[in-house]
Scaffold this motif. Structure first.
Motif, mmCIF file in Angstrom:
data_model
loop_
_atom_site.group_PDB
_atom_site.id
_atom_site.type_symbol
_atom_site.label_atom_id
_atom_site.label_comp_id
_atom_site.label_asym_id
_atom_site.label_seq_id
_atom_site.Cartn_x
_atom_site.Cartn_y
_atom_site.Cartn_z
ATOM 1 N N ASP A 47 0.824 -1.217 0.000
ATOM 2 C CA ASP A 47 0.000 0.000 0.000
ATOM 3 C C ASP A 47 0.854 1.261 0.000
ATOM 4 O O ASP A 47 0.397 2.337 0.374
ATOM 5 C CB ASP A 47 -0.983 0.001 1.175
ATOM 6 C CG ASP A 47 -0.302 0.083 2.540
ATOM 7 O OD1 ASP A 47 0.953 0.186 2.594
ATOM 8 O OD2 ASP A 47 -1.010 0.049 3.569
ATOM 9 N N GLY A 48 2.118 1.119 -0.407
ATOM 10 C CA GLY A 48 3.021 2.258 -0.473
ATOM 11 C C GLY A 48 3.873 2.446 0.770
ATOM 12 O O GLY A 48 4.814 3.242 0.748
ATOM 13 N N ARG A 49 3.568 1.727 1.824
ATOM 14 C CA ARG A 49 4.377 1.815 3.043
ATOM 15 C C ARG A 49 5.513 0.787 2.991
ATOM 16 O O ARG A 49 5.546 -0.061 2.090
ATOM 17 C CB ARG A 49 3.483 1.625 4.264
ATOM 18 C CG ARG A 49 2.556 2.821 4.484
ATOM 19 C CD ARG A 49 1.732 2.677 5.749
ATOM 20 N NE ARG A 49 0.658 1.689 5.590
ATOM 21 C CZ ARG A 49 -0.131 1.298 6.601
ATOM 22 N NH1 ARG A 49 0.050 1.788 7.819
ATOM 23 N NH2 ARG A 49 -1.104 0.415 6.373
ATOM 24 N N PRO A 50 6.471 0.830 3.936
ATOM 25 C CA PRO A 50 7.692 0.019 3.818
ATOM 26 C C PRO A 50 7.528 -1.433 4.262
ATOM 27 O O PRO A 50 8.288 -1.957 5.068
ATOM 28 C CB PRO A 50 8.698 0.772 4.703
ATOM 29 C CG PRO A 50 7.854 1.413 5.740
ATOM 30 C CD PRO A 50 6.590 1.811 5.042
ATOM 31 N N PHE A 51 6.518 -2.108 3.738
ATOM 32 C CA PHE A 51 6.320 -3.532 3.993
ATOM 33 C C PHE A 51 5.445 -4.096 2.878
ATOM 34 O O PHE A 51 4.764 -3.354 2.160
ATOM 35 C CB PHE A 51 5.672 -3.786 5.358
ATOM 36 C CG PHE A 51 4.368 -3.060 5.572
ATOM 37 C CD1 PHE A 51 3.173 -3.578 5.087
ATOM 38 C CD2 PHE A 51 4.328 -1.850 6.255
ATOM 39 C CE1 PHE A 51 1.975 -2.909 5.266
ATOM 40 C CE2 PHE A 51 3.130 -1.173 6.444
ATOM 41 C CZ PHE A 51 1.953 -1.703 5.956
ATOM 42 N N LEU A 52 5.467 -5.413 2.727
ATOM 43 C CA LEU A 52 4.606 -6.110 1.787
ATOM 44 C C LEU A 52 3.640 -7.002 2.555
ATOM 45 O O LEU A 52 3.995 -7.562 3.599
ATOM 46 C CB LEU A 52 5.416 -6.981 0.831
ATOM 47 C CG LEU A 52 6.498 -6.300 -0.013
ATOM 48 C CD1 LEU A 52 7.165 -7.332 -0.920
ATOM 49 C CD2 LEU A 52 5.922 -5.155 -0.823
ATOM 50 N N CYS A 53 2.432 -7.137 2.034
ATOM 51 C CA CYS A 53 1.416 -8.030 2.612
ATOM 52 C C CYS A 53 1.511 -9.384 1.919
ATOM 53 O O CYS A 53 1.617 -9.454 0.689
ATOM 54 C CB CYS A 53 0.039 -7.411 2.425
ATOM 55 S SG CYS A 53 -1.307 -8.454 3.031
ATOM 56 N N HIS A 54 1.460 -10.447 2.700
ATOM 57 C CA HIS A 54 1.612 -11.821 2.208
ATOM 58 C C HIS A 54 0.350 -12.599 2.566
ATOM 59 O O HIS A 54 -0.062 -12.641 3.723
ATOM 60 C CB HIS A 54 2.848 -12.438 2.897
ATOM 61 C CG HIS A 54 3.059 -13.895 2.656
ATOM 62 N ND1 HIS A 54 4.178 -14.383 2.008
ATOM 63 C CD2 HIS A 54 2.348 -14.996 3.011
ATOM 64 C CE1 HIS A 54 4.136 -15.698 1.976
ATOM 65 N NE2 HIS A 54 3.033 -16.101 2.577
ATOM 66 N N GLU A 55 -0.288 -13.213 1.573
ATOM 67 C CA GLU A 55 -1.447 -14.071 1.843
ATOM 68 C C GLU A 55 -1.393 -15.281 0.926
ATOM 69 O O GLU A 55 -1.341 -15.143 -0.303
ATOM 70 C CB GLU A 55 -2.758 -13.336 1.628
ATOM 71 C CG GLU A 55 -3.964 -14.205 1.969
ATOM 72 C CD GLU A 55 -5.301 -13.503 1.801
ATOM 73 O OE1 GLU A 55 -6.307 -14.061 2.255
ATOM 74 O OE2 GLU A 55 -5.336 -12.413 1.190
ATOM 75 N N ALA A 56 -1.387 -16.482 1.505
ATOM 76 C CA ALA A 56 -1.323 -17.718 0.732
ATOM 77 C C ALA A 56 -2.501 -18.613 1.087
ATOM 78 O O ALA A 56 -2.847 -18.777 2.254
ATOM 79 C CB ALA A 56 -0.010 -18.454 1.003
ATOM 80 N N ARG A 57 -3.114 -19.172 0.044
ATOM 81 C CA ARG A 57 -4.198 -20.146 0.192
ATOM 82 C C ARG A 57 -3.827 -21.386 -0.602
ATOM 83 O O ARG A 57 -3.415 -21.288 -1.754
ATOM 84 C CB ARG A 57 -5.517 -19.579 -0.322
ATOM 85 C CG ARG A 57 -5.931 -18.300 0.353
ATOM 86 C CD ARG A 57 -7.320 -17.872 -0.103
ATOM 87 N NE ARG A 57 -8.332 -18.812 0.362
ATOM 88 C CZ ARG A 57 -9.652 -18.596 0.250
ATOM 89 N NH1 ARG A 57 -10.101 -17.495 -0.334
ATOM 90 N NH2 ARG A 57 -10.511 -19.489 0.700
ATOM 91 N N SER A 58 -3.995 -22.556 0.014
ATOM 92 C CA SER A 58 -3.637 -23.811 -0.634
ATOM 93 C C SER A 58 -4.820 -24.766 -0.647
ATOM 94 O O SER A 58 -5.748 -24.645 0.158
ATOM 95 C CB SER A 58 -2.459 -24.474 0.106
ATOM 96 O OG SER A 58 -1.344 -23.618 0.158
ATOM 97 N N TRP A 59 -4.769 -25.727 -1.586
ATOM 98 C CA TRP A 59 -5.792 -26.764 -1.639
ATOM 99 C C TRP A 59 -5.148 -28.058 -2.134
ATOM 100 O O TRP A 59 -4.240 -28.045 -2.959
ATOM 101 C CB TRP A 59 -6.982 -26.364 -2.510
ATOM 102 C CG TRP A 59 -6.655 -25.855 -3.887
ATOM 103 C CD1 TRP A 59 -6.699 -26.561 -5.061
ATOM 104 C CD2 TRP A 59 -6.259 -24.518 -4.258
ATOM 105 N NE1 TRP A 59 -6.358 -25.764 -6.125
ATOM 106 C CE2 TRP A 59 -6.088 -24.500 -5.663
ATOM 107 C CE3 TRP A 59 -6.039 -23.333 -3.540
ATOM 108 C CZ2 TRP A 59 -5.691 -23.359 -6.364
ATOM 109 C CZ3 TRP A 59 -5.642 -22.199 -4.243
ATOM 110 C CH2 TRP A 59 -5.483 -22.212 -5.626
#
Length: 205
Positions: A85-97
């Motif tokens: 979102d422009g701030r100094p971090f990345l968002c991580h989201e993982a979904r598995s099946w």
């Protein structure tokens, strides 16, 4: 004769024909800027995250999971979303099946969410929370421009969670632009042992 660099640029352009115009869904009434998994849209990537730039996107693919204490190996598929979102971090989201031998979906499997937090000394903090009741804090560094190796500094688990004591992950962009990763885990009395690997293809960004 064309160089491998020319081939890589051409392959990237071909992939971008189907991925460059896609992004993660946005709610148009959100009063702040939403996340983006497409570097062509939304806020500019924070300078602190430039070493992680190749990871930004939505990735899908398949892999294999195994461990001495399970009957596997098992085949699985996964979607990994890495956004900002422009701030100094990345968002991580993982979904598995889980998949059967013919590639049909058996059932939903692991989910994890967290944050990549790059630091000024090139250290990367990766905080992950798993739906299975495990919380992990990884530290690591880039091993080259498109590869990142991390290991846990701390693992916390709920009383109902599996006994996990440590984990390692290696992420890397392979020659054709795909994202590969391997994971090792020490859990349920076993030493650090290979547990999962996957090859993911870019679908957004």
């Amino acid at each position: 004769m064309t160089s491998s660099g020319d081939e890589a640029i051409r392959a990237a352009a071909e992939r971008a024909e189907s991925t460059a115009g896609r992004n993660i869904p946005q709610l148009d009434d959100l009063p702040i800027q939403g996340d983006t998994a497409n570097l062509r849209e939304g806020p500019s990537l924070n300078d602190a995250c430039l070493a992680l730039l190749p990871l930004v996107g939505v990735w899908r693919g398949e892999g294999e999971i195994s461990y001495p204490t399970i009957d596997g190996p098992f085949r699985f598929a996964q979607q990994l979303t890495i956004s900002h979102d422009g701030r100094p971090f990345l968002c991580h989201e993982a979904r598995s099946w889980l998949l059967d031998a013919d590639g049909n979906v058996i059932r939903p499997a692991a989910r994890e969410t967290g944050w990549w937090r790059p630091q000024a000394d090139d250290t990367i903090e990766l905080l992950l929370t798993h739906s299975s009741g495990i919380l992990e804090l990884f530290y690591g560094k880039p091993t080259k421009q498109t590869a990142w190796e991390l290991g846990t500094d701390a693992v916390v688990r709920s009383v109902s969670a599996k006994d996990v004591t440590a984990a390692k992950r290696l992420y890397g962009i392979v020659g054709n632009g795909d994202l590969g990763y391997v994971e090792e885990r020490a859990m349920v009395g076993e030493p650090m042992t290979p547990h999962a690997s996957a090859l993911l293809h870019r679908v957004v960004g």
